[in-house]
Scaffold this motif. Sequence first.
Motif, PDB file in Angstrom:
ATOM      1  N   GLU A 114     -12.148 -12.943  -1.717  1.00 21.37           N
ATOM      2  CA  GLU A 114     -11.445 -11.657  -1.704  1.00 21.37           C
ATOM      3  C   GLU A 114     -11.638 -10.989  -0.348  1.00 21.37           C
ATOM      4  O   GLU A 114     -12.653 -11.209   0.324  1.00 21.37           O
ATOM      5  N   GLU A 115     -10.665 -10.171   0.014  1.00 24.80           N
ATOM      6  CA  GLU A 115     -10.732  -9.452   1.282  1.00 24.80           C
ATOM      7  C   GLU A 115     -12.039  -8.664   1.374  1.00 24.80           C
ATOM      8  O   GLU A 115     -12.418  -7.976   0.433  1.00 24.80           O
TER       9      GLU A 115
ATOM     10  N   VAL B 280     -22.093 -14.068   5.604  1.00 22.13           N
ATOM     11  CA  VAL B 280     -20.747 -14.576   5.883  1.00 22.13           C
ATOM     12  C   VAL B 280     -19.729 -13.563   5.375  1.00 22.13           C
ATOM     13  O   VAL B 280     -19.758 -13.185   4.202  1.00 22.13           O
ATOM     14  N   ASP B 281     -18.840 -13.127   6.244  1.00 18.35           N
ATOM     15  CA  ASP B 281     -17.797 -12.157   5.867  1.00 18.35           C
ATOM     16  C   ASP B 281     -16.429 -12.833   5.823  1.00 18.35           C
ATOM     17  O   ASP B 281     -16.148 -13.729   6.630  1.00 18.35           O
ATOM     18  N   ALA B 282     -15.586 -12.377   4.920  1.00 16.80           N
ATOM     19  CA  ALA B 282     -14.211 -12.882   4.811  1.00 16.80           C
ATOM     20  C   ALA B 282     -13.228 -11.763   5.121  1.00 16.80           C
ATOM     21  O   ALA B 282     -13.323 -10.672   4.546  1.00 16.80           O
ATOM     22  N   HIS B 283     -12.318 -12.042   6.040  1.00 18.76           N
ATOM     23  CA  HIS B 283     -11.286 -11.071   6.410  1.00 18.76           C
ATOM     24  C   HIS B 283      -9.942 -11.776   6.462  1.00 18.76           C
ATOM     25  O   HIS B 283      -9.875 -12.996   6.557  1.00 18.76           O
ATOM     26  N   ASP B 284      -8.893 -10.962   6.470  1.00 26.71           N
ATOM     27  CA  ASP B 284      -7.539 -11.482   6.628  1.00 26.71           C
ATOM     28  C   ASP B 284      -7.248 -12.584   5.608  1.00 26.71           C
ATOM     29  O   ASP B 284      -6.674 -13.624   5.924  1.00 26.71           O
ATOM     30  N   VAL B 285      -7.677 -12.354   4.378  1.00 29.48           N
ATOM     31  CA  VAL B 285      -7.407 -13.327   3.326  1.00 29.48           C
ATOM     32  C   VAL B 285      -5.908 -13.285   3.035  1.00 29.48           C
ATOM     33  O   VAL B 285      -5.373 -12.247   2.666  1.00 29.48           O
TER      34      VAL B 285
END
Length: 295
Positions: free
Chosen positions: A194-195, A250-255
């Motif tokens: 998820e974003e 760890v980061d998640a962006h621009d999903v």
Amino acid sequence: MTESGFSHVSERDAAPTFRASWGASSAAGSVRTLNEDAYLARFPVFVVADGMGGHEAGELASAEAVAALGRLAGRTDVTARTVQECLEEAQDRVRAIPTSPGRDAGTTVSGVVAVNESGVPYWLVVNVGDSRTYRLADGVLEQVSVDHSEVQEMVDAGMLTVAEAARHPRRHVVTQALGAGDGFDPDFWLLPVEENDRMLLCTDGLTGELGDDAIAAILLAQPAPKAAADLLVEAALVAGGRDNVTVVVVDAHDVARTADEESTSPRGGRSQDNYPDVDDEDTVPRARHREQGEH
Ligand code: MG
């Protein structure tokens, strides 16, 4: 030992994409001379490992596990089966480490592999032992992995509260480790990416010193993953640093697309108190613990 990086996943056939950024930090701590922890942070695989076995065996064990999983780095076709095969290879490599009689080498492994399932990006969470994988989402920190430990079994059986488990004398006895005991049965969970997801992987040198609330406060206050990892390790050292401590953020962006699929049986969030009265932070496999007659 620190590291950071970023990656932009771009699959063929217009598969979902997201951008991952990460940072890692590790320290031997205030008491130990060796750092038997290890980590891997190379897209799409992010894991920590906490080695055990005495002398240099623990250091070698965690390094072997990380090396085996390192074969996944840079790949975009990883599945749970691929990860399982790497863990089996890691098991063989750890078992090949020469050790003193009665002191088998072993290591925990906990972390995430970014995978695509049916065109949707997922965190494949993997866990063996009592290192941990958490997810911070919408400001809430939730432990995803379930410890393979004697005290977790007692919590599950209703014999201990989580707070009591954190102070229990057998809290370092793991019921599973790569290389130690009869075998291992890793846990896997699939969570949709998820974003703004922030995944935290850590050895028990972090969670032995800091409660979940303190960990969450640092993760929420520091947007850069590398700085967050450094601050978490620093806070564990300030709190006592009685064990090796290793953190990967760890980061998640621009999903590109978020999933509506249900995730598989993550454990509900748990809160913990701080529990500062700790002397011996050795993680030991259950069989060896019994052989040594400790209580
Ligand atoms: Mg440890």
